[in-house]
Design an enzyme around this catalytic site. Structure first.
Site, PDB file in Angstrom:
ATOM      1  N   ASP A 294     -30.587  51.329 -20.489  1.00 35.54           N
ATOM      2  CA  ASP A 294     -31.478  50.416 -19.768  1.00 35.54           C
ATOM      3  C   ASP A 294     -30.852  49.041 -19.527  1.00 35.54           C
ATOM      4  O   ASP A 294     -29.889  48.655 -20.198  1.00 35.54           O
ATOM      5  CB  ASP A 294     -32.765  50.192 -20.586  1.00 35.54           C
ATOM      6  CG  ASP A 294     -33.657  51.422 -20.600  1.00 35.54           C
ATOM      7  OD1 ASP A 294     -33.186  52.493 -20.177  1.00 35.54           O
ATOM      8  OD2 ASP A 294     -34.812  51.304 -21.059  1.00 35.54           O
ATOM      9  N   HIS A 435     -28.900  50.592 -24.461  1.00 39.81           N
ATOM     10  CA  HIS A 435     -28.769  49.524 -23.464  1.00 39.81           C
ATOM     11  C   HIS A 435     -27.296  49.247 -23.201  1.00 39.81           C
ATOM     12  O   HIS A 435     -26.584  48.790 -24.104  1.00 39.81           O
ATOM     13  CB  HIS A 435     -29.478  48.255 -23.978  1.00 39.81           C
ATOM     14  CG  HIS A 435     -30.937  48.455 -24.196  1.00 39.81           C
ATOM     15  ND1 HIS A 435     -31.447  49.094 -25.319  1.00 39.81           N
ATOM     16  CD2 HIS A 435     -32.010  48.132 -23.420  1.00 39.81           C
ATOM     17  CE1 HIS A 435     -32.762  49.133 -25.220  1.00 39.81           C
ATOM     18  NE2 HIS A 435     -33.140  48.564 -24.083  1.00 39.81           N
TER      19      HIS A 435
HETATM   20 ZN    ZN Z   1     -35.520  47.104 -20.619  1.00 39.49          ZN
END
Ligand code: ZN
Length: 483
Positions: A294, A435
């Protein structure tokens, strides 16, 4: 004047022909071994359709007398000479000449059709010529002229080219029901010879082509075609299983992959000495997991893509629009590597706190940046913080993907802890949240990816996981995993 020229041409040509006769008679008397001389002269007449020139006869004669050449070498020398090639004979004429030159007779219909079939199905003229050379009839002919029969060798490289042609021509017939066009044939053969692509790639190229789709086959016709093309046989009771899979919602591509992923296709490829290639094929019987990243793309994303590319692994990237605008070339590369791109809003707000028009604006802006880089919009979305309610779900216009393994990599920023959180918990069907904007996470992914592959996991996109482990994805529906 004109008549005078005609007369001169006549006189010169008479002189020439009598001169040629003289040489021929002279030569005939010069060559002690009449059998060898006659064998060579016969080759000139049957293959090149002219009488031999002195230099040519001399050369072949000496080679045969000295034992440097044999019958096979002479035949090869004539049939693969520039002079013969320049005649550009078609396959039918070529085989007729082989019968005349090597068997000393007209073709029988069955034999002729046999050779023509072999040529039409990708065998080479060299191999067909070898078939004639190695036969009893040519042995008999050589016996009559008292010369050694010999043989010719087809190199491994030439043989491989024949195999590849046969493999591709066969697929034209079995999947498209037609003869290969030369451009298409060259296209597939060149890439197979260069091992840029594999047998699986070619089969998929044919079965999933627009031309094949345009035939609008029924499921039964489609599966029968797969049996013929990929298993090289008629369908058996297994047919019903494939038909049921299609009824349950499996795509034709899935079924095609199921066929490719088999012992029978491996055996077919082995017959043609072609690499099966299953790198991009998902085996439904092996575990699979979706790694998701993400908030990017960021400065470390290219490094992560290098790792995915090296292991031929796929991942899903939920990108935010502010970064998608900045990293257009990275998005393009993601899509080229067959990774999936998801929408993670434009500026990462909690969507449950904003208006419907703001939800739409957040989604549309980011889809615009994804589309400008890749040509298509996101296929899935993930709401920031995993926050959603009925308003969010009914307005994002995409499947809502959450996760089953939360690495908390953004919090720990510790590579080992991120690695452990995945490897200690991972199971078939999981969706892993990470991430790619953190260096520690990309370093962790570089450990996780090879280790999961080592454990037999297939690293697939969220959509593929849903396709193989669930029953696809619906917009507005929330998914955590596919177990
Ligand atoms: Zn996010």
């Amino acid at each position: 004047m004109r008549r005078q020229i005609m007369v001169w041409i006549f006189v010169i040509s008479v002189m020439c022909s009598s001169l040629r006769g003289t040489i021929s008679i002279y030569a005939n008397e010069t060559y002690e071994n009449k059998d060898i001389y006659n064998f060579i002269q016969r080759m000139y007449e049957t293959v090149l359709e002219r009488s031999g020139d002195a230099a040519g006869i001399d050369d072949w004669y000496n080679q045969l007398v000295d034992g440097v050449s044999d019958g096979a070498q002479i035949v090869y020398g004539f049939l693969f000479s520039e002079e013969f090639k320049a005649k550009n004979y078609d396959d039918l004429s070529y085989v007729h000449i082989l019968y005349r030159a090597l068997f000393d007779r007209k073709p029988d219909e069955e034999g002729l059709n046999d050779w023509l079939d072999r040529l039409a199905n990708g065998d080479s003229r060299l191999n067909v010529c070898k078939g004639f050379i190695d036969s009893q009839e040519f042995a008999d002919l050589c016996g009559r002229y008292k010369i050694r029969q010999g043989t010719i060798v087809v190199s491994a490289q030439e043989q491989q080219q024949i195999f590849v042609r046969q493999f591709v021509i066969r697929l034209y017939e079995k999947t498209l029901g037609r003869q290969a066009d030369e451009d298409g044939l060259v296209y597939w053969c060149d890439r197979l010879i260069a091992t840029e692509i594999t047998g699986a790639d070619v089969v998929r190229g044919f079965v999933l082509s627009d031309e094949c789709k345009s035939k609008e086959m029924t499921d039964i016709q489609f599966v029968t075609m797969l049996y013929n093309a990929i298993f090289d046989r008629q369908p058996d009771a297994g047919m019903d299983t494939w038909l049921r899979e299609l009824e349950k919602g499996k795509t034709r591509e899935d079924v095609c992959n199921g066929f490719i992923y088999s012992e029978e296709f491996a055996a077919l490829c082995a017959k043609y000495n072609i690499e099966v290639g299953d790198k991009n094929i998902i085996d439904p019987n092996k575990p699979m997991v979706a790694l998701t990243f993400d908030d990017g793309p960021g400065v470390y994303t290219e490094r992560l893509l290098d790792c995915l590319e090296a292991y031929d692994a796929k991942a899903t990237f939920f990108v935010v629009g502010t970064n998608a605008a900045k990293y257009q070339s990275t998005l393009k590369r993601m899509s080229e590597l067959e990774c999936e791109i998801g929408n993670h809003t434009y500026s990462h707000p909690n969507l449950t706190n904003v208006s419907v028009s703001e939800i739409n604006r957040q989604m549309n802006l980011t889809n615009g940046y994804i589309s400008s880089a890749t040509g298509s919009i996101a296929t899935v979305m993930r709401p920031p913080y995993g926050a959603h309610n009925s308003t969010v779900r009914s307005n994002v216009g995409l499947p809502v993907i959450l996760w089953s393994i939360d690495t908390r990599d953004w919090e720990t920023k510790n590579t080992q802890s991120t690695v452990n959180s995945v490897l200690n918990a991972v199971k078939d069907g999981d969706i892993v949240l990470m991430h790619d904007i953190h260096k520690t996470t990309v370093a962790a992914a570089e450990i996780i990816i090879p280790e999961l592959i080592d454990r037999g996991y297939q690293l697939v996109t969220v959509s593929k996981l849903a396709q193989y482990r669930g029953s696809g994805l619906k917009k507005g529906t929330v998914y955590y995993n596919f177990k």
